[in-house]
Design a protein around this motif. Structure first.
Motif, PDB file in Angstrom:
ATOM      1  N   TYR A  20       0.980  -1.165  -0.020  1.00  0.00           N
ATOM      2  CA  TYR A  20      -0.057   0.049  -0.181  1.00  0.00           C
ATOM      3  C   TYR A  20       0.806   1.129  -0.113  1.00  0.00           C
ATOM      4  O   TYR A  20       1.651   1.592   0.969  1.00  0.00           O
ATOM      5  CB  TYR A  20      -0.670   0.003   1.091  1.00  0.00           C
ATOM      6  N   ASN A  21       0.831   2.086  -1.159  1.00  0.00           N
ATOM      7  CA  ASN A  21       1.477   3.022  -1.334  1.00  0.00           C
ATOM      8  C   ASN A  21       1.191   4.513  -0.468  1.00  0.00           C
ATOM      9  O   ASN A  21       1.901   5.586  -0.509  1.00  0.00           O
ATOM     10  CB  ASN A  21       1.912   3.296  -2.668  1.00  0.00           C
ATOM     11  N   ARG A  22      -0.167   4.381   0.115  1.00  0.00           N
ATOM     12  CA  ARG A  22      -0.744   5.701   0.679  1.00  0.00           C
ATOM     13  C   ARG A  22      -0.599   5.663   2.236  1.00  0.00           C
ATOM     14  O   ARG A  22      -1.173   6.426   2.780  1.00  0.00           O
ATOM     15  CB  ARG A  22      -1.934   5.930   0.135  1.00  0.00           C
ATOM     16  N   PHE A  49      -3.802   6.496   6.440  1.00  0.00           N
ATOM     17  CA  PHE A  49      -3.523   6.660   4.879  1.00  0.00           C
ATOM     18  C   PHE A  49      -4.194   7.888   4.186  1.00  0.00           C
ATOM     19  O   PHE A  49      -5.542   7.785   4.251  1.00  0.00           O
ATOM     20  CB  PHE A  49      -3.561   5.386   4.337  1.00  0.00           C
ATOM     21  N   SER A  50      -3.445   8.606   3.369  1.00  0.00           N
ATOM     22  CA  SER A  50      -4.214   9.649   2.775  1.00  0.00           C
ATOM     23  C   SER A  50      -5.634  10.234   3.057  1.00  0.00           C
ATOM     24  O   SER A  50      -6.572  10.128   2.361  1.00  0.00           O
ATOM     25  CB  SER A  50      -4.160   9.013   1.248  1.00  0.00           C
ATOM     26  N   LYS A  81      -1.715  -1.106  -4.628  1.00  0.00           N
ATOM     27  CA  LYS A  81      -0.901  -0.167  -5.249  1.00  0.00           C
ATOM     28  C   LYS A  81      -1.264  -0.084  -6.734  1.00  0.00           C
ATOM     29  O   LYS A  81      -1.905  -1.168  -7.174  1.00  0.00           O
ATOM     30  CB  LYS A  81       0.604  -0.357  -5.389  1.00  0.00           C
TER      31      LYS A  81
END
Length: 82
Positions: A20-22, A49-50, A81
């Motif tokens: 998970y990139n956020r 996250f975000s 992602k």
């Protein structure tokens, strides 16, 4: 908390950011409930996250198993992602 459990927690939580990139942060809480049942070890994850949060709370007979269940549920909840 013993060092083996701490290493296990660090390893499991660090893998979340691979998928998970956020993710901004992950807060980990553990609790030993005063109950007569074996399933008295709970883990709560708060994944930030975000602009949103996911909170997962799982309970079982070991902290490792509770963490595994919480991380598995988190994989189902967070977007992957692109």
């Amino acid at each position: 908390m013993n060092s083996n459990l701490q290493k296990y927690i660090d390893k499991r939580l660090s893998k979340l950011s691979l998928h998970y990139n956020r993710i901004v942060s992950v807060d980990f809480y553990s609790n030993l409930d005063n109950q007569s049942s074996q399933a008295n070890k709970s883990v709560e994850l708060c994944v930030n996250f975000s602009g949103d949060d996911v909170v997962v709370d799982k309970k079982s007979e070991s902290f490792e198993k509770s963490l595994d269940m919480a991380v598995s549920y988190t994989h189902l909840t967070l977007p992957t992602k692109a």
